[in-house]
Design a protein around this motif. Sequence first.
Motif, PDB file in Angstrom:
ATOM      1  N   PRO A   1       5.231  64.725  65.266  1.00  0.00           N
ATOM      2  CA  PRO A   1       4.019  63.893  64.459  1.00  0.00           C
ATOM      3  C   PRO A   1       4.851  62.714  64.045  1.00  0.00           C
ATOM      4  O   PRO A   1       5.811  62.707  63.704  1.00  0.00           O
ATOM      5  CB  PRO A   1       3.472  65.011  63.575  1.00  0.00           C
ATOM      6  N   ASN A   2       3.627  61.576  63.670  1.00  0.00           N
ATOM      7  CA  ASN A   2       4.297  60.655  63.186  1.00  0.00           C
ATOM      8  C   ASN A   2       5.469  59.799  63.715  1.00  0.00           C
ATOM      9  O   ASN A   2       6.346  59.458  62.808  1.00  0.00           O
ATOM     10  CB  ASN A   2       4.231  60.555  61.738  1.00  0.00           C
ATOM     11  N   PRO A   3       5.719  59.630  64.971  1.00  0.00           N
ATOM     12  CA  PRO A   3       6.847  58.979  65.354  1.00  0.00           C
ATOM     13  C   PRO A   3       6.937  57.620  65.182  1.00  0.00           C
ATOM     14  O   PRO A   3       5.954  56.708  65.144  1.00  0.00           O
ATOM     15  CB  PRO A   3       6.883  59.110  66.912  1.00  0.00           C
ATOM     16  N   LEU A   4       8.315  57.143  65.145  1.00  0.00           N
ATOM     17  CA  LEU A   4       8.684  55.771  65.102  1.00  0.00           C
ATOM     18  C   LEU A   4       9.769  55.520  65.920  1.00  0.00           C
ATOM     19  O   LEU A   4      10.560  56.407  66.058  1.00  0.00           O
ATOM     20  CB  LEU A   4       8.974  55.280  63.808  1.00  0.00           C
ATOM     21  N   VAL A   5       9.422  54.635  66.979  1.00  0.00           N
ATOM     22  CA  VAL A   5      10.562  54.322  68.031  1.00  0.00           C
ATOM     23  C   VAL A   5      10.780  53.126  67.852  1.00  0.00           C
ATOM     24  O   VAL A   5       9.969  51.950  67.960  1.00  0.00           O
ATOM     25  CB  VAL A   5       9.600  54.593  69.568  1.00  0.00           C
ATOM     26  N   VAL A   6      12.092  52.739  67.826  1.00  0.00           N
ATOM     27  CA  VAL A   6      12.930  51.401  67.510  1.00  0.00           C
ATOM     28  C   VAL A   6      13.470  51.038  68.826  1.00  0.00           C
ATOM     29  O   VAL A   6      14.180  51.712  69.413  1.00  0.00           O
ATOM     30  CB  VAL A   6      13.671  51.357  66.368  1.00  0.00           C
ATOM     31  N   ILE A   7      12.934  49.793  69.226  1.00  0.00           N
ATOM     32  CA  ILE A   7      13.582  49.363  70.638  1.00  0.00           C
ATOM     33  C   ILE A   7      14.306  47.949  70.282  1.00  0.00           C
ATOM     34  O   ILE A   7      13.833  47.126  69.552  1.00  0.00           O
ATOM     35  CB  ILE A   7      12.269  48.835  71.392  1.00  0.00           C
ATOM     36  N   ASP A   8      15.503  48.082  70.896  1.00  0.00           N
ATOM     37  CA  ASP A   8      16.324  46.632  70.784  1.00  0.00           C
ATOM     38  C   ASP A   8      16.147  46.119  72.240  1.00  0.00           C
ATOM     39  O   ASP A   8      17.174  46.534  72.871  1.00  0.00           O
ATOM     40  CB  ASP A   8      17.758  46.813  70.100  1.00  0.00           C
ATOM     41  N   GLY A   9      15.668  44.933  72.424  1.00  0.00           N
ATOM     42  CA  GLY A   9      15.680  44.345  73.822  1.00  0.00           C
ATOM     43  C   GLY A   9      15.044  45.628  74.757  1.00  0.00           C
ATOM     44  O   GLY A   9      13.838  45.999  74.727  1.00  0.00           O
ATOM     45  N   GLY A  10      15.986  46.092  75.782  1.00  0.00           N
ATOM     46  CA  GLY A  10      15.620  47.009  76.701  1.00  0.00           C
ATOM     47  C   GLY A  10      15.863  48.389  76.557  1.00  0.00           C
ATOM     48  O   GLY A  10      15.480  49.323  77.224  1.00  0.00           O
TER      49      GLY A  10
END
Length: 416
Positions: A30-39
């Motif tokens: 639940p309630n995910p946060l996904v952090v992306i840096d470039g690819g």
Amino acid sequence: MTTPTVTGRGRLIALRAGWLFDGTGSALIPNPLVVIDGGTIVAVGSGMVAPQGADIIDLGGAALLPGLVDTHVHLAFDASADPVGALADRDDEQARQAMIRAGQTALRGGVTTVRDLGDRDYLSLGLRGQPGLPTIVAAGPPVTTPGGHCHYLGGVAEPTEAGVRAAVGERVERGVDVIKIMASGGNLTPGTHQHLPQFTPEVLRAAVDEAHRHGLQVTAHAHAPGAIADAVAAGADGLEHVSFWTEDSVDAPAELIQLIADRRTVVGATVGMVPVPGLMPPPEVRARLPLIVANTRRLHEAGAQIVAGTDAGIAPIKPHDVLRQAPDMLREIGFGQADALRAITSVAAGVIGLGHRKGRIAPGFDADILAVDGDPVAEPGALHRIRAVWARGAAVPDAGSRPGEAPAVSPRPAVR
Ligand SMILES: [Zn+2]
């Protein structure tokens, strides 16, 4: 919506959503946060706070899952009623343009990685790494016999041990990622026979040996029971179709099923069909299909490793984004829905040699992400309600639309 840059160091992107299927587990987080840096995905957590300065994209109650991985497609076939004729009418540049359109269709449907198991003139190799296309694992033209299945793709080898070693060597020189060999005839090629092997066991063994000597995997198109048995005995890493096709029905001997499971030879099940009004598989396929499904179920029960290889491109019922239809047939084979989702994400990525960076939402993995409206484990239909797709960190334009359809207008990502 903010589009992350893939060149140089841009700002971090933080995707916030309602749920996450990470490609390996069965439960949604639940309630995910996904952090992306470039690819690349750099952080994943539940209830996490976004890093300072990150661009936050709030997808509300949507579920995130890894971009889908199709282990068997043909970008060079255009999913028309006559894909072979259409390709024959195209010169290489026209074929390349059609392949780009096929790749874009796949991406819009959430298919962020494809293994192309048969192109013409090695055209798919030149598309690898292009922005705006899925990640492509390419076989080039399949190795076949003179006049054999898909001979018109240009992969004809002299059917001798020296001949197939030379054919593999040519592909190694061209830089293919995998060797595809036509161990039996096929439906798309008149004059070939699905119920008969195309190579002798010795020649097939030589092809596999030569590929392995160069560190390449081999997957064998194999319908005929004899071709399946020969490919397994030759040490092929994978089998495509595995229909156990005989002249008038199918025949899957119990000991061969057990051998495939014991040898861990990967079964690429030809699953996934988009219903097209007035169009059905040909009668000889239709008559055998329930038996093929039953035999694939026996393989599953015997513990064989099964992935979905849709054969996207070969017919109108097989558009290049057909993979999200695959779980329906995987469930008929005996998969649970979470197993089916793993089969088209992390398991498929492992089978095609990309298990270290595809098929999971986890730190260090490529930022290939699909956002859908609903719970794709509890409610399989949610997989068709695509809200957004990211491929190697780049947002895919018109995600969720199929060719000829207007882009989806139903719930778009809301900024909260
Ligand atoms: Zn195929």
